[in-house]
Every structure is written in structure tokens, then in C-alpha cells.
Design a protein around this motif. Structure first.
Motif, PDB file in Angstrom:
ATOM      1  N   THR A   1       0.829  -1.207   0.000  1.00  0.00           N
ATOM      2  CA  THR A   1       0.000   0.000   0.000  1.00  0.00           C
ATOM      3  C   THR A   1       0.861   1.254   0.000  1.00  0.00           C
ATOM      4  OG1 THR A   1      -1.753  -1.159   1.204  1.00  0.00           O
ATOM      5  CG2 THR A   1      -1.811   1.244   1.238  1.00  0.00           C
ATOM      6  N   LEU A   2       1.929   1.243   0.796  1.00  0.00           N
ATOM      7  CA  LEU A   2       2.814   2.410   0.852  1.00  0.00           C
ATOM      8  C   LEU A   2       3.472   2.681  -0.497  1.00  0.00           C
ATOM      9  CD1 LEU A   2       4.555   1.900   4.326  1.00  0.00           C
ATOM     10  CD2 LEU A   2       2.785   3.553   3.737  1.00  0.00           C
TER      11      LEU A   2
ATOM     12  N   THR B   1       0.795   4.139  -2.984  1.00  0.00           N
ATOM     13  CA  THR B   1       0.256   5.472  -2.681  1.00  0.00           C
ATOM     14  C   THR B   1       1.334   6.539  -2.476  1.00  0.00           C
ATOM     15  OG1 THR B   1       0.174   4.905  -0.315  1.00  0.00           O
ATOM     16  CG2 THR B   1      -1.820   4.514  -1.624  1.00  0.00           C
ATOM     17  N   LEU B   2       2.612   6.177  -2.580  1.00  0.00           N
ATOM     18  CA  LEU B   2       3.690   7.134  -2.318  1.00  0.00           C
ATOM     19  C   LEU B   2       3.568   8.427  -3.132  1.00  0.00           C
ATOM     20  CD1 LEU B   2       6.378   7.972  -1.072  1.00  0.00           C
ATOM     21  CD2 LEU B   2       7.551   6.603  -2.816  1.00  0.00           C
TER      22      LEU B   2
ATOM     23  N   ALA C   1       0.645  10.494  -1.848  1.00  0.00           N
ATOM     24  CA  ALA C   1       0.885  10.961  -0.483  1.00  0.00           C
ATOM     25  C   ALA C   1       1.841  12.154  -0.463  1.00  0.00           C
ATOM     26  CB  ALA C   1       1.438   9.821   0.363  1.00  0.00           C
TER      27      ALA C   1
ATOM     28  N   ILE D   1      -5.100  10.696   1.873  1.00  0.00           N
ATOM     29  CA  ILE D   1      -4.125   9.674   1.477  1.00  0.00           C
ATOM     30  C   ILE D   1      -2.786   9.933   2.163  1.00  0.00           C
ATOM     31  CG2 ILE D   1      -2.764   8.800  -0.461  1.00  0.00           C
ATOM     32  CD1 ILE D   1      -5.244   9.232  -2.219  1.00  0.00           C
TER      33      ILE D   1
ATOM     34  N   ARG E   1      -3.019   8.923   5.961  1.00  0.00           N
ATOM     35  CA  ARG E   1      -2.964   7.481   6.182  1.00  0.00           C
ATOM     36  C   ARG E   1      -1.583   6.925   5.821  1.00  0.00           C
ATOM     37  NH1 ARG E   1      -4.518   5.026   9.022  1.00  0.00           N
ATOM     38  NH2 ARG E   1      -5.151   3.108   7.980  1.00  0.00           N
ATOM     39  N   PHE E   2      -0.974   7.470   4.765  1.00  0.00           N
ATOM     40  CA  PHE E   2       0.345   6.998   4.346  1.00  0.00           C
ATOM     41  C   PHE E   2       1.366   7.197   5.463  1.00  0.00           C
ATOM     42  CE2 PHE E   2       4.562   7.845   2.709  1.00  0.00           C
ATOM     43  CZ  PHE E   2       4.776   6.800   1.816  1.00  0.00           C
TER      44      PHE E   2
ATOM     45  N   GLN F   1       0.860   4.921   8.498  1.00  0.00           N
ATOM     46  CA  GLN F   1       1.349   3.565   8.250  1.00  0.00           C
ATOM     47  C   GLN F   1       2.867   3.532   8.164  1.00  0.00           C
ATOM     48  OE1 GLN F   1      -0.991   2.678   4.671  1.00  0.00           O
ATOM     49  NE2 GLN F   1      -2.179   1.201   5.854  1.00  0.00           N
TER      50      GLN F   1
END
Length: 429
Positions: free
Chosen positions: A297-298, A301-302, A305, A378, A381-382, A385
């Protein structure tokens, strides 16, 4: 107005707090109700009730709030009833209008939330309650409203001033108000008011954390976090902290030397965690599948984010700076942060949208307004995490490179947990 404002405020609450839970709503009767609520966190407390009580609710609030530009507009639009206090340079004779308005609302089957302590605060226990809730309820009971209830309600925050902490709304057992006769001005007998206020106070005290000092409350909060590794559900956290408080008080009375030794051991354990730069929740190993999903996910979405952070992080720093400069009162920090977010983020979106519209065309301005809030979420949350992954990686490094030291930390935590369980059995808590 309520149908438009409440969803917006609920969205803001879910952004400000990482986790929000509500317990006990099934106890609330479908009848006229007064919610008697503790008041630890300024304007965030009524926001919670407004957003997460599943029925329309009105408030009693101090009159000066109605003079504030944005807050006053909200208060009037949500049918809030002003309370006139001598410390705000008002004559209390005006409160006859307040009592009449509150009783009329309840007679119509409505619901009111009252903060009987009369002020927001950060004390370790409830302040002495005002009698307003009892006077309103008893005055209603004799006038076309035979079934009226007072529901003691507790709001619990894990770290009330911190962005992305947790919050719990806890509804207690309802108190049925027996009708009494009133005088010509609608006032119930003083002894009945005092008796009902005492029942409300006892019920609220049973729901909230009640310690003798803030130091004791902070120690118990840290102990609960170490013992549960920060993973317990909020009702379980609250219950565990209440049990810790009961055990702390009994141990201090029966064996203060043992309490001092236990407190010293906790402080040494926390110091060792600090030296290792580890958090209690990272002591438990994550699952392999969960780690793979998080890392995937990271990576995906980098880019989004980073784009969201460029817009939102400077504003976050500005709001945090203002919150620390505008007040020294802990219970008002979250209020300032929430109001700052409601003002500065939409303003930033508008500025970016206008620039995009003028530079690239109207359609790009509209897209900017729609996309920027999503990018902000986003990014939020990024980095949450990512912070968790870094903490887990640091813990894994200790497991591998400093295995004996890490195992000593685990043994120390296990020994502390066993002693607390043994003490609970001894003390009967």
C-alpha cells in the motif's frame, strides 16, 4: 441547518481522531432525555455528542459563545440554549428564560445535553456538579411530561489534545425522574434537586476516571498502554484504567512502599523503552501477511501521499503553532486545532483552485477542489502507516541485533503484567 452541519462535523471528527467508538446507546430510552456529560475537552465534547448521538440533540451553552463569529453561528443554528453566568457578567435572572426553553423542548419529546460541571477542565476527577440538570428535569416531570430520563454520559480521550488519538462516548444506565410539585415560578423543591443531583454525580463518577492527582492518572494511563500494548478496544481501555485507579488507591492505603517499588519498576521499564526508541505496541511481532499488505500500500500510494503532504503539512504545522501559542489550557488545544482546520484547509483549497482555474481553465479549478481533500487523506494514512512500519522495523532490528536486550524487555513487561494481575486479585479489583 442540522442536516448539513452534522455530516461535515462528523467528517472532521473522523479526521481529527484515529478511532471513535460509541457504547451503550441501546440503553437510551425513546423519550425526553437529558444527557449529563463530563467536560474534559472544550468544544470537542459537544461536537462528539452532536455527531455520534443517533437522535437530534440540543445543548445548553454559556452565553459568551453566541458572540463568537463562527461558533455563535453554529450554536444558534443547532438550537443551542444560552446559559447566563455571573462570571460572564450576566444577571442570572435571565436563566428563567433558559429553564423555560429547555423544559419546553423536553415536553415536545426532545433531547438536551448538559455539562453539569459548568466548565471544561483537566482535573483528575469530576468537579462539583451544578444543579441545572436536576432543576430542568424535575420541573418538566410535573408539567405534561411524566416520563423523562437523565442519561449519565462519559467522553473518554486517550490523548485529548493530540491529533489522531482515540475517543469513546459511553452512555450509562438512565435515571428515571419522578415527578414532583413545583412552586409558582416552576422551581422544584430544593431537597429533591439536591437528591437528584447526587444521583447524577454518582452515576457520572462510575463512568469516568476518578483519581486523586493528575500524576496518578498519567501513570495509570502509561501502565494501561504498556499492559495492553495499545491494542485494546476503547471500552476495555477505559475499564482497565478504572480498575488500575481502584487498585492504585487501595495499594497506596495498604502498602505504599510496594506501590512505590512498582511505580519505580514501571518508570525504569519506560526509560529502557525510551533508550531503545521503542513503543510498547511494537513489542509484539506483526504478521507476515499484514506487513506485505502495508508495504504494498505504501509503495502504491507514495506519489499521491507526497503530493498531499506538500499542500497539507505546512498548514498542519501552522495550526499546531497557533494552538500552542493561543492557549496554555490543555482542554482548549483540540478546539483550536479543529477550528483552525475548518478555516485554513478550505482556504488553502480555494487558493489552489483559483490559481488552477486562472492558469489552466475553470475545469482544473473544480478538479483541484475535489482532489485536494482526497490527497490530504491519502497523505495522512500513508504517514501513519509509514510511522508504524518504521517502529516495527526498529523493533525487528532489536530482535535480531540485540536479541538478549529485547528478550529482557519482554521478560520485564511479563513480570510487571503478572504482578499487576496478582495485585488485582489481592485487592479484589
Amino acid at each position: 441547518m442540522r442536516r448539513f452541519v452534522v455530516p461535515l462535523l462528523r467528517l472532521i471528527a473522523n479526521i481529527f481522531f484515529r478511532r471513535i467508538e460509541s457504547v451503550g446507546w441501546e440503553k437510551v430510552p425513546a423519550a425526553p432525555v437529558i444527557f449529563a456529560v463530563n467536560h474534559p475537552n472544550g468544544l470537542i465534547d459537544p461536537l462528539f455528542l452532536l455527531c455520534f448521538t443517533p437522535r437530534p440533540i440540543s445543548f445548553l451553552a454559556k452565553a459568551p459563545l453566541f458572540r463568537m463569529p463562527l461558533i455563535g453561528w453554529f450554536a444558534r443554528g443547532l438550537d443551542t440554549i444560552p446559559v447566563y453566568r455571573t462570571q460572564d457578567n450576566f444577571s442570572t435572572s435571565k436563566n428563567q428564560e433558559m429553564f423555560a426553553a429547555a423544559r419546553a423542548l423536553l415536553v415536545r419529546g426532545g433531547a438536551i445535553a448538559i455539562f453539569p460541571e459548568g466548565t471544561t477542565h483537566s482535573e483528575p476527577r469530576l468537579k462539583e456538579l451544578k444543579t441545572g440538570a436536576a432543576r430542568i428535569a424535575l420541573g418538566c416531570g410535573a408539567v405534561e411530561c411524566p416520563d423523562i430520563f437523565i442519561v449519565p454520559t462519559a467522553i473518554f480521550y486517550t490523548a485529548k489534545h493530540s491529533f489522531r488519538s482515540d475517543a469513546l462516548v459511553y452512555y450509562g444506565d438512565p435515571i428515571k425522574v419522578a415527578p414532583v410539585s413545583v412552586d409558582d415560578s416552576g422551581e422544584p423543591p430544593r431537597d429533591a434537586v439536591d437528591a437528584l443531583t447526587s444521583r447524577i454525580e454518582a452515576a457520572m463518577a462510575s463512568l469516568t476516571l476518578q483519581a486523586d492527582t493528575r500524576e496518578a492518572l498519567e501513570l495509570i494511563g502509561r501502565a494501561e498502554r504498556v499492559m495492553s500494548l495499545g491494542r485494546a478496544a476503547l471500552p476495555e481501555q477505559l475499564d482497565l484504567r478504572k480498575r488500575f485507579i481502584a487498585g492504585y488507591a487501595r495499594l497506596r492505603e495498604r502498602d505504599p512502599e510496594r506501590l512505590a517499588q512498582l511505580q519505580s519498576r514501571f518508570e525504569r521499564f519506560e526509560a529502557e523503552l525510551g533508550d531503545a526508541n521503542l513503543e510498547p505496541e511494537t513489542l509484539s511481532a506483526p504478521s507476515f501477511g499484514g506487513s506485505v499488505r502495508t508495504l504494498s500500500t505504501l509503495l502504491i500510494t507514495l506519489p499521491l501521499a507526497l503530493a498531499g503532504a506538500i499542500i497539507h503539512y505546512p498548514i498542519y504545522l501552522l495550526i499546531r503553532f497557533l494552538a500552542t501559542r493561543l492557549t496554555r489550557e490543555e482542554e482548549l488545544v483540540a478546539t483550536i486545532k479543529a477550528v483552525g482546520g475548518m478555516v485554513f484547509y478550505p482556504l488553502a483549497y480555494l487558493v489552489v483552485a483559483v490559481f488552477a482555474g486562472l492558469r489552466f481553465g475553470f475545469a482544473y479549478g473544480v478538479v483541484a477542489v475535489l482532489v485536494l481533500p482526497l490527497l490530504g487523506y491519502i497523505a495522512l494514512r500513508f504517514f501513519e502507516q509509514l510511522d508504524d512500519v518504521i517502529g516495527r522495523a526498529r523493533s525487528l532490528t532489536w530482535r535480531i541485533a540485540r536479541r538478549s536486550a529485547f528478550e529482557r524487555l519482554l521478560r520485564t513487561r511479563a513480570a510487571l503484567r503478572d504482578e499487576i494481575i496478582a495485585l488485582a486479585e489481592e485487592m479484589g479489583v
